[in-house]
Motif scaffolding. Structure first.
Motif, PDB file in Angstrom:
ATOM      1  N   ARG A  32      16.862  77.726 -46.951  1.00 40.03           N
ATOM      2  CA  ARG A  32      16.994  77.222 -45.577  1.00 40.03           C
ATOM      3  C   ARG A  32      16.875  78.362 -44.588  1.00 40.03           C
ATOM      4  O   ARG A  32      17.177  79.506 -44.902  1.00 40.03           O
ATOM      5  CB  ARG A  32      18.353  76.551 -45.397  1.00 40.03           C
ATOM      6  CG  ARG A  32      18.484  75.275 -46.158  1.00 40.03           C
ATOM      7  CD  ARG A  32      19.794  74.632 -45.845  1.00 40.03           C
ATOM      8  NE  ARG A  32      19.960  73.435 -46.653  1.00 40.03           N
ATOM      9  CZ  ARG A  32      21.118  72.850 -46.860  1.00 40.03           C
ATOM     10  NH1 ARG A  32      22.209  73.343 -46.319  1.00 40.03           N
ATOM     11  NH2 ARG A  32      21.198  71.774 -47.594  1.00 40.03           N
ATOM     12  N   PRO A  33      16.486  78.067 -43.351  1.00 39.47           N
ATOM     13  CA  PRO A  33      16.441  79.117 -42.328  1.00 39.47           C
ATOM     14  C   PRO A  33      17.843  79.666 -42.069  1.00 39.47           C
ATOM     15  O   PRO A  33      18.830  78.936 -42.111  1.00 39.47           O
ATOM     16  CB  PRO A  33      15.903  78.419 -41.090  1.00 39.47           C
ATOM     17  CG  PRO A  33      15.476  77.073 -41.513  1.00 39.47           C
ATOM     18  CD  PRO A  33      16.005  76.798 -42.867  1.00 39.47           C
ATOM     19  N   ALA A  34      17.927  80.951 -41.790  1.00 46.74           N
ATOM     20  CA  ALA A  34      19.225  81.611 -41.603  1.00 46.74           C
ATOM     21  C   ALA A  34      19.877  81.210 -40.282  1.00 46.74           C
ATOM     22  O   ALA A  34      21.085  81.141 -40.182  1.00 46.74           O
ATOM     23  CB  ALA A  34      19.052  83.115 -41.657  1.00 46.74           C
ATOM     24  N   THR A  35      19.100  80.963 -39.261  1.00 49.76           N
ATOM     25  CA  THR A  35      19.670  80.624 -37.962  1.00 49.76           C
ATOM     26  C   THR A  35      19.392  79.163 -37.631  1.00 49.76           C
ATOM     27  O   THR A  35      18.387  78.597 -38.043  1.00 49.76           O
ATOM     28  CB  THR A  35      19.069  81.496 -36.843  1.00 49.76           C
ATOM     29  OG1 THR A  35      17.668  81.286 -36.819  1.00 49.76           O
ATOM     30  CG2 THR A  35      19.360  82.961 -37.090  1.00 49.76           C
ATOM     31  N   THR A  36      20.301  78.600 -36.887  1.00 51.48           N
ATOM     32  CA  THR A  36      20.100  77.230 -36.434  1.00 51.48           C
ATOM     33  C   THR A  36      19.391  77.271 -35.091  1.00 51.48           C
ATOM     34  O   THR A  36      19.639  78.180 -34.280  1.00 51.48           O
ATOM     35  CB  THR A  36      21.440  76.486 -36.292  1.00 51.48           C
ATOM     36  OG1 THR A  36      22.266  77.212 -35.391  1.00 51.48           O
ATOM     37  CG2 THR A  36      22.139  76.374 -37.637  1.00 51.48           C
ATOM     38  N   PRO A  37      18.538  76.327 -34.811  1.00 50.56           N
ATOM     39  CA  PRO A  37      17.853  76.333 -33.521  1.00 50.56           C
ATOM     40  C   PRO A  37      18.852  76.089 -32.383  1.00 50.56           C
ATOM     41  O   PRO A  37      19.857  75.415 -32.553  1.00 50.56           O
ATOM     42  CB  PRO A  37      16.861  75.174 -33.630  1.00 50.56           C
ATOM     43  CG  PRO A  37      17.361  74.329 -34.736  1.00 50.56           C
ATOM     44  CD  PRO A  37      18.145  75.215 -35.654  1.00 50.56           C
ATOM     45  N   ALA A  38      18.568  76.688 -31.247  1.00 49.97           N
ATOM     46  CA  ALA A  38      19.430  76.519 -30.082  1.00 49.97           C
ATOM     47  C   ALA A  38      19.368  75.069 -29.604  1.00 49.97           C
ATOM     48  O   ALA A  38      18.315  74.432 -29.661  1.00 49.97           O
ATOM     49  CB  ALA A  38      18.979  77.452 -28.969  1.00 49.97           C
TER      50      ALA A  38
END
Length: 64
Positions: A32-38
């Motif tokens: 999974r991507p490490a950061t969540t979208p703003a």
């Protein structure tokens, strides 16, 4: 890679179903991507229905 070929294989030992489940879970989490979208900013239409002062909605109708 063909459709018959597994994505990963165990090269030593005989893992239990729980150990394989833990491995698959770890692989999924790592992919999974490490950061969540703003979060998206509210639209101008949504902001237009909100009171403009910082006192809150309860005092929005009172005289200034």
């Amino acid at each position: 890679m063909s459709a018959e070929e597994p994505l990963f294989r165990v090269v030593r030992g005989v893992p239990t179903a729980e150990e394989l489940a833990a491995l698959v879970g770890a692989i999924i989490v790592r992919s999974r991507p490490a950061t969540t979208p703003a979060p998206a900013a509210p639209s101008a239409w949504a902001r237009s229905g909100r009171p403009g002062n910082s006192r809150g909605w309860r005092t929005a109708g009172l005289p200034r």
